[in-house]
Design an enzyme around this catalytic site. Structure first.
Site, PDB file in Angstrom:
ATOM      1  CE1 TYR A 145      -3.669   2.240   0.600  1.00 58.67           C
ATOM      2  CE2 TYR A 145      -2.750   3.110   2.558  1.00 58.67           C
ATOM      3  CZ  TYR A 145      -3.854   3.263   1.313  1.00 58.67           C
ATOM      4  OH  TYR A 145      -4.777   4.178   1.694  1.00 58.67           O
ATOM      5  CG  ASN A 174      -5.558   6.490  11.035  1.00 62.35           C
ATOM      6  OD1 ASN A 174      -4.600   6.747  10.715  1.00 62.35           O
ATOM      7  ND2 ASN A 174      -5.850   5.013  11.449  1.00 62.35           N
ATOM      8  CG  PHE A 191     -11.940  -0.807  18.916  1.00 55.17           C
ATOM      9  CD1 PHE A 191     -11.093  -1.921  18.838  1.00 55.17           C
ATOM     10  CD2 PHE A 191     -10.997   0.273  19.654  1.00 55.17           C
ATOM     11  CE1 PHE A 191      -9.743  -1.908  19.366  1.00 55.17           C
ATOM     12  CE2 PHE A 191      -9.781   0.077  20.096  1.00 55.17           C
ATOM     13  CZ  PHE A 191      -9.342  -0.947  19.832  1.00 55.17           C
ATOM     14  CG  ASP A 206       2.168  -1.084  24.302  1.00 52.32           C
ATOM     15  OD1 ASP A 206       1.702  -0.401  23.542  1.00 52.32           O
ATOM     16  OD2 ASP A 206       3.395  -0.902  24.710  1.00 52.32           O
ATOM     17  N   GLY A 207      -1.242  -1.115  23.180  1.00 51.17           N
ATOM     18  CA  GLY A 207      -2.400   0.004  23.084  1.00 51.17           C
ATOM     19  C   GLY A 207      -1.575   1.495  23.277  1.00 51.17           C
ATOM     20  NE  ARG A 211      -2.340   4.103  13.219  1.00 51.67           N
ATOM     21  CZ  ARG A 211      -1.552   3.632  13.633  1.00 51.67           C
ATOM     22  NH1 ARG A 211      -0.716   4.108  14.514  1.00 51.67           N
ATOM     23  NH2 ARG A 211      -0.845   2.392  13.289  1.00 51.67           N
ATOM     24  CG  ASP A 271       0.287  -0.939  14.133  1.00 53.21           C
ATOM     25  OD1 ASP A 271      -0.840  -1.724  13.653  1.00 53.21           O
ATOM     26  OD2 ASP A 271       0.296  -0.077  14.740  1.00 53.21           O
TER      27      ASP A 271
HETATM   28  N1  UDP Z   1      -5.827  -1.910  16.110  1.00 51.57           N
HETATM   29  C1  UDP Z   1      -6.085  -2.335  17.251  1.00 51.57           C
HETATM   30  N2  UDP Z   1      -7.378  -3.511  17.366  1.00 51.57           N
HETATM   31  C2  UDP Z   1      -7.953  -3.766  16.233  1.00 51.57           C
HETATM   32  C3  UDP Z   1      -7.772  -3.050  14.949  1.00 51.57           C
HETATM   33  C4  UDP Z   1      -6.712  -2.119  14.988  1.00 51.57           C
HETATM   34  O1  UDP Z   1      -5.571  -2.109  18.342  1.00 51.57           O
HETATM   35  O2  UDP Z   1      -8.881  -4.381  16.442  1.00 51.57           O
HETATM   36  C5  UDP Z   1      -4.700  -0.863  16.111  1.00 51.57           C
HETATM   37  C6  UDP Z   1      -3.805  -1.075  14.905  1.00 51.57           C
HETATM   38  O3  UDP Z   1      -2.646  -2.183  15.242  1.00 51.57           O
HETATM   39  C7  UDP Z   1      -3.086   0.260  14.801  1.00 51.57           C
HETATM   40  C8  UDP Z   1      -4.440   1.181  14.800  1.00 51.57           C
HETATM   41  O4  UDP Z   1      -5.315   0.337  15.767  1.00 51.57           O
HETATM   42  O5  UDP Z   1      -2.239   0.688  15.725  1.00 51.57           O
HETATM   43  C9  UDP Z   1      -4.999   1.794  13.681  1.00 51.57           C
HETATM   44  O6  UDP Z   1      -5.234   0.556  12.870  1.00 51.57           O
HETATM   45  P1  UDP Z   1      -6.156   0.624  11.604  1.00 51.57           P
HETATM   46  O7  UDP Z   1      -6.207  -0.667  10.956  1.00 51.57           O
HETATM   47  O8  UDP Z   1      -7.391   1.201  11.866  1.00 51.57           O
HETATM   48  O9  UDP Z   1      -5.420   1.453  10.845  1.00 51.57           O
HETATM   49  P2  UDP Z   1      -3.818   2.182  10.399  1.00 51.57           P
HETATM   50  O10 UDP Z   1      -3.692   3.593  10.917  1.00 51.57           O
HETATM   51  O11 UDP Z   1      -2.960   1.111  11.152  1.00 51.57           O
HETATM   52  O12 UDP Z   1      -3.346   2.328   9.067  1.00 51.57           O
END
Ligand code: UDP
Length: 318
Positions: A145, A174, A191, A206-207, A211, A271
């Site tokens: 991508y 995002n 979520f 670890d959250g 974003r 990530d």
């Molecule tokens: N993420 C998460 N749980 C989920 C889906 C995504 O913790 O069920 C995290 C993911 O690892 C990333 C962030 O949320 O750190 C945003 O992920 P997303 O897939 O929405 O898009 P990205 O910003 O990575 O392109």
């Protein structure tokens, strides 16, 4: 104007079609429906200024009549989707962009490319201004991508410089809102879907990764302003309100009154650890800034997903 939106049946593409029609333009949506859905444009079916063409933009695009602008939004856009469709993702960003630019040249139309914050990769500079060149792993799973979009930017600038095509590049951060696919794998639909089913939210890692989430109406407004501007260099559009994924999970659980809490799962490869747009350029150049606060946009998005789940459940039972 007569405007082509590639990816017009997708999440962002369909909202753009709505805005363009509301502004009085004629709109052609083109989509091969691999991640888009006609559900997103079903409400436009009777509109005489709207037309849908099912086509893959990596194939030669033949379009009759004059064209004033192309909004090139066709691409899988969620990490889960582009991991499942790696070659299609590379092809739509490269061949699809080449075709869209060729059409823009032939029709003397303006082209606006949907680029992404992913061009910054796992950014070392924070927040990310347009002048940052990024930190992308070309051979990692997200490379399909990231590199396709970087190529698309390079191709767009080449057509601008070599052929004088009137081009715009938006780097989208995002974005969330109604019409996201519940199963697209991104954090917002994951979520909300989990919360509405009363399940724990799956935090990857670890959250503590961050974003910054922009509501779709704000994003569309920024894109429309960019289209009408005369800026050919990239412009970030996104909401700079940054939070950790852990904090975001708390927001969703609170707003849905979900008592199930969170569970932790492994962090996907590459990530990005942090992401926040520097929107100084959009502010000064376009007079744009996001207006919808997270809680308000999320309330609308949660309500939309709840209704969608209700309708889907009825359809399943019937
Ligand atoms: N993420 C998460 N749980 C989920 C889906 C995504 O913790 O069920 C995290 C993911 O690892 C990333 C962030 O949320 O750190 C945003 O992920 P997303 O897939 O929405 O898009 P990205 O910003 O990575 O392109």
């Amino acid at each position: 104007m007569r405007i082509l939106v590639t990816g017009g049946a997708g999440f962002l593409g369909s909202h753009l079609c709505d805005r363009l029609l509301a502004e009085g333009h004629n709109v052609i949506a083109m989509d091969n429906l691999i991640t888009g859905s006609t559900d997103n444009i079903a409400h436009l079916a009777g509109n005489s200024r709207f037309q849908f063409i099912e086509q893959d933009v990596t194939q030669y695009i033949y379009l009759k009549g004059p064209l004033d602008a192309i909004l090139h939004f066709a691409s899988p856009a969620s990490p889960v989707d582009y991991l499942e469709l790696p070659i299609q993702t590379l092809k739509v960003g490269s061949l699809g962009t080449h075709n869209a630019l060729g059409l823009a040249l032939a029709k003397n139309a303006r082209l606006l490319l949907a680029s992404t914050s992913e061009v910054y990769g796992d950014p070392i500079v924070h927040p990310q201004p347009e002048t940052y060149w990024g930190n992308v792993n070309p051979i990692g799973p997200r490379g399909v991508y990231d590199e396709a979009k970087r190529f698309a930017e390079a191709m767009t600038m080449a057509y601008h410089r070599a052929h004088g095509v009137d081009t715009r590049i938006v780097r989208i951060f995002n974005t969330y809102g109604p019409r996201m696919r519940l199963d697209d794998g991104r954090v917002v639909p994951n979520f909300i879907g989990q919360a509405l089913r009363g399940e724990p939210l799956t935090i990857y890692g670890d959250g503590r990764q961050t974003r910054s989430f922009c509501f779709v109406s704000d994003l569309v407004d920024g894109i429309y302003r960019l289209l009408l501007s005369d800026e050919s260099d990239p412009v970030n559009i996104g909401n700079p309100a940054e939070l950790t994924i852990g904090q975001f999970a708390d927001v969703i659980n609170r707003q849905t009154q979900n008592p199930a809490g969170v569970i932790y799962e492994p962090l996907p490869v590459d990530d990005p650890k942090q992401r926040q747009p520097d929107i100084t350029k959009a502010r000064t150049l376009l007079g744009w800034e996001p207006k919808v606060p997270l809680e308000q946009g999320m309330a609308q998005t949660i309500a939309w997903f709840a209704e969608k789940l209700r309708v889907d459940a009825i359809a399943l039972a019937a």
